[in-house]
Design a protein around this motif. Structure first.
Motif, short mmCIF file in Angstrom:
data_model
loop_
_atom_site.label_atom_id
_atom_site.label_comp_id
_atom_site.label_asym_id
_atom_site.label_seq_id
_atom_site.Cartn_x
_atom_site.Cartn_y
_atom_site.Cartn_z
N CYS A 2 27.39 -34.70 26.01
CA CYS A 2 26.34 -34.28 25.08
C CYS A 2 26.22 -32.75 25.04
O CYS A 2 26.15 -32.15 23.95
CB CYS A 2 25.00 -34.90 25.46
SG CYS A 2 24.85 -36.65 25.05
N TYR A 3 26.23 -32.13 26.20
CA TYR A 3 26.12 -30.67 26.23
C TYR A 3 27.31 -30.02 25.54
O TYR A 3 27.15 -29.01 24.83
CB TYR A 3 26.01 -30.19 27.67
CG TYR A 3 24.67 -30.49 28.32
CD1 TYR A 3 23.50 -30.51 27.56
CD2 TYR A 3 24.58 -30.75 29.69
CE1 TYR A 3 22.27 -30.79 28.16
CE2 TYR A 3 23.35 -31.03 30.29
CZ TYR A 3 22.20 -31.05 29.51
OH TYR A 3 20.98 -31.33 30.09
N ARG A 4 28.50 -30.60 25.70
CA ARG A 4 29.68 -30.02 25.04
C ARG A 4 29.61 -30.16 23.53
O ARG A 4 30.16 -29.33 22.80
CB ARG A 4 30.96 -30.69 25.56
CG ARG A 4 31.31 -30.35 26.99
CD ARG A 4 32.76 -30.70 27.29
NE ARG A 4 33.06 -32.11 27.03
CZ ARG A 4 32.93 -33.07 27.93
NH1 ARG A 4 32.50 -32.77 29.16
NH2 ARG A 4 33.23 -34.31 27.65
N ASN A 22 21.50 -31.21 22.93
CA ASN A 22 20.86 -30.58 24.09
C ASN A 22 19.51 -31.17 24.46
O ASN A 22 19.04 -30.97 25.58
CB ASN A 22 20.71 -29.07 23.83
CG ASN A 22 22.05 -28.40 23.64
OD1 ASN A 22 22.99 -28.64 24.40
ND2 ASN A 22 22.16 -27.56 22.61
N ASP A 23 18.87 -31.86 23.54
CA ASP A 23 17.53 -32.41 23.79
C ASP A 23 17.61 -33.93 23.80
O ASP A 23 17.65 -34.57 22.75
CB ASP A 23 16.55 -31.93 22.72
CG ASP A 23 16.40 -30.42 22.74
OD1 ASP A 23 15.93 -29.90 23.77
OD2 ASP A 23 16.76 -29.78 21.74
N GLY A 78 26.80 -30.07 21.75
CA GLY A 78 25.61 -29.43 21.21
C GLY A 78 24.42 -30.35 21.09
O GLY A 78 23.45 -30.03 20.40
N ARG A 82 26.02 -37.11 29.96
CA ARG A 82 25.29 -35.83 30.00
C ARG A 82 26.24 -34.66 29.70
O ARG A 82 25.94 -33.81 28.85
CB ARG A 82 24.64 -35.63 31.36
CG ARG A 82 23.89 -34.29 31.47
CD ARG A 82 23.40 -34.01 32.87
NE ARG A 82 22.40 -34.97 33.30
CZ ARG A 82 22.59 -35.90 34.24
NH1 ARG A 82 23.77 -35.98 34.85
NH2 ARG A 82 21.63 -36.73 34.58
N ASN A 83 27.36 -34.63 30.37
CA ASN A 83 28.30 -33.54 30.16
C ASN A 83 28.87 -33.54 28.75
O ASN A 83 29.05 -32.48 28.14
CB ASN A 83 29.46 -33.64 31.18
CG ASN A 83 28.98 -33.42 32.60
OD1 ASN A 83 27.98 -32.75 32.84
ND2 ASN A 83 29.69 -34.00 33.56
#
Length: 335
Positions: A143-145, A149-150, A147, A140-141
């Motif tokens: 993926c957010y880094r 996001n979905d 980009g 999760r972390n």
């Protein structure tokens, strides 16, 4: 008693035993089905056999003092836990990588940026990119880094590679050593590793802080592991070299300082087996140097160039320094 947790089975168990045995320590179990053992060579130590994930939790809680587990599990379960200390961060085995893998038929997806674009496209169609993994927080972390996001994380604790073919996920994020299982399930790795992992020795701040008896045992263990890991990188060379005196031979050997040992050569007279008259006119000296593995052949060539005869080599078993660097780091972390 120092409570020492090690993996209960599989490659982690075998590699841990091999490391300990190379340090002169032997795990002894009265019964192969028992989950406790003793450690010969380190007194007052109880070995507890657990799943690697359980070792992380038990060390963090203080139920186990020290343990062997993987950095991937440490990162996933307790990366922000101040009570969990990484005492020795690379024991030299259990090397794996956490990667993304997608179906081989996805010819247009080769990078993390492609996954981010795909997630946006799927969202526009009213869908979410489903990722099967047991490393939920780490993925999760990450993926957010990057980009991405979905997405939806589907927690998986076994046979993760089969998730896309079974239909409950679109892609996976899982550890791999060789990539064979991923390829056999008609998947391909995209992007680089999310995380590189290997076996580490961890310790409990709660149970070790202030306990001098346990710390004394931990220091012995760290000294042996550290010296053994360091020793594997060096060779000891012994050669007979002719010369007029110790000083002359010493100057020849140290002409190339990088090939002349850790502090310098050890040189001693050779008691010749030939006649006294013959040995007096051409004395020989035994030269011993310890060199890094990558300097082995250059050191041999250097000894040859100064007349060395009958060069022998031994891999060094242990290299001890004035103090244990790992133990000093542990004391600083506990303080």
């Amino acid at each position: 008693m120092l409570r020492f947790g090690i993996p209960s089975k599989g490659g982690g168990y075998d590699a841990t035993l091999a490391l300990l045995e190379s340090c002169g320590l032997r795990v002894t179990r009265a019964n192969p089905r028992q989950y406790t053992a003793t450690l010969r060579g380190l007194p007052d130590t109880e070995v507890l056999l657990h799943r690697p994930a359980d070792i992380v939790e038990k060390v963090a809680s203080g139920n186990i003092d020290i343990g062997v587990s993987g950095l991937d599990l440490i990162h996933e379960q307790r990366s922000d836990d101040a009570d969990l200390l990484v005492i020795f961060d690379d024991l030299g085995f259990w090397r794996v990588e956490l990667v993304f893998a997608v179906p081989q038929g996805w010819v247009d997806v080769d990078s993390w940026a492609d996954l981010a674009d795909l997630a946006v496209e799927m969202k526009a169609r009213g869908q979410r990119l489903r990722i099967a993994t047991k490393y939920v927080d780490t993925v999760r972390n990450f993926c957010y880094r990057q980009g991405i996001n979905d997405f939806e994380l589907v927690e998986s604790h076994g046979a993760t590679e089969a998730a896309p073919s079974l239909g409950y996920a679109d892609i996976i994020a899982d550890i791999t050593e060789t990539g064979t299982a991923i390829r056999e399930n008609k998947l391909k790795i995209v992007g680089g590793p999310l995380l590189r992992s290997h076996a580490a020795l961890i310790g409990s701040r709660r149970s070790l802080r202030g306990d001098q008896a346990k710390l004394a045992l931990v220091r012995q263990l760290l000294e042996l592991i550290e010296a053994r890991r360091r020793g594997r990188l060096f060779y000891s060379l012994t050669a007979n070299v002719p010369g007029e005196s110790v000083e002359v031979v010493g100057r020849k050997v140290t002409a190339k300082q990088e090939l002349a040992g850790l502090q310098g050569p050890t040189i001693s007279s050779v008691w010749s087996k030939f006649s006294t008259e013959e040995s007096a006119t051409s004395p020989w000296y035994a030269v011993n140097v310890v060199v890094p593995q990558e300097e082995l052949l250059p050191a041999i060539d250097h000894l040859r160039s100064i007349g060395a005869f009958s060069i022998t080599t031994l891999q060094v078993q242990h290299v001890f320094r004035s103090q244990s660097e790992a133990f000093e780091r542990l004391l600083a972390a506990l303080a």
